[in-house]
Motif scaffolding. Structure first.
Motif, PDB file in Angstrom:
ATOM      1  N   ARG A  54       1.126  -1.176   0.128  1.00  0.00           N
ATOM      2  CA  ARG A  54      -0.523   0.195   0.103  1.00  0.00           C
ATOM      3  C   ARG A  54       0.218   1.405   0.175  1.00  0.00           C
ATOM      4  N   GLY A  62      -2.376  -4.769  -1.282  1.00  0.00           N
ATOM      5  CA  GLY A  62      -2.130  -3.239  -0.614  1.00  0.00           C
ATOM      6  C   GLY A  62      -1.906  -2.142  -2.378  1.00  0.00           C
ATOM      7  N   GLY A 103       2.306   1.724  -3.369  1.00  0.00           N
ATOM      8  CA  GLY A 103       1.348   1.335  -4.732  1.00  0.00           C
ATOM      9  C   GLY A 103       2.198   1.511  -6.190  1.00  0.00           C
ATOM     10  N   ALA A 142      -4.992  -1.175  -3.644  1.00  0.00           N
ATOM     11  CA  ALA A 142      -4.945  -0.380  -2.570  1.00  0.00           C
ATOM     12  C   ALA A 142      -6.744  -1.106  -1.985  1.00  0.00           C
TER      13      ALA A 142
END
Length: 217
Positions: A89, A141, A92, A144
């Motif tokens: 996360r 992650g 990204g 998202a």
């Protein structure tokens, strides 16, 4: 040092030696291995399924307490996946353009495709598939996935994975036939987890193909 590292990597085969050498400290070692294998994308080579099964077999022999073992390994699996999710996360989508030598990009791509096709249940099903198990929470992650939803699948997957394999080892791991053919049995277990997904994928592909034929006609 290299000998110790080799024993660690193959602890599913040398667990008896670790128990004899370190006693109750083996709980910590097992916790860290499961945490590392599920929590860090750089450690997919650590044992997972076979280690849980063998640990269950040793607990049946009285070398470890099965209840303590299950609770610790479930906690390790949940925390490992959570760490992996948080790392994904935080990085990204930049991970796909980053040049990271330690990252298996092929495994990452396969897991991402698997995740895109099967959604949230991948977090559960991936527990039973080596490599995919290590990368699935990371990809969740990166994509998202909502944290609460991820944790729901994460907890269910961890409990199912640990309990099924540890209890399987507890009840069947000391049978001579099982010990002699452990690798084959583990592979069959993995195949039984993957096969339904393959069948569903083929079925959906055939349905799309038929729809295209109808539209063409």
């Amino acid at each position: 040092m290299l000998e110790l590292l080799d024993m660690l990597i193959h602890i599913d085969k040398t667990l008896g030696v670790w128990i004899a050498e370190y006693g109750t400290w083996v709980y910590v070692v097992l916790f860290l291995i499961i945490f590392g294998e599920t929590g860090l994308v750089v450690l997919p080579f650590l044992p997972g399924d076979s280690l849980l099964f063998i640990a269950g077999a040793f607990s049946a022999s009285g070398h470890m307490h099965p209840g303590v073992l299950i609770v610790l390994l479930i906690a390790a699996a949940i925390l490992g996946n959570t760490l992996n999710y948080v790392i994904g996360r935080s990085i990204g989508v930049r991970v796909y353009s980053m040049n990271l030598r330690f990252l298996d990009r092929n495994a990452l791509a396969r897991t991402h495709a698997f995740y895109e096709k099967h959604g949230g249940k991948t977090v559960i099903l991936a527990r039973f598939i080596p490599l995919v198990r290590t990368f699935a929470p990371f990809v969740a992650g990166v994509a998202a996935m909502p944290f609460a939803r991820f944790q729901m699948f994460n907890i269910v997957g961890a409990v199912t994975w640990v309990m099924s394999l540890v209890l399987g080892g507890y009840f069947f791991g000391n049978l001579p036939f099982v010990r002699e053919h452990l690798n084959t049995i583990v592979l069959l277990g993995i195949a039984s987890a993957v096969l339904p997904l393959v069948v569903v994928g083929v079925w959906k592909g055939l349905r799309r193909f038929r729809r295209k034929d109808v539209v063409t006609l």
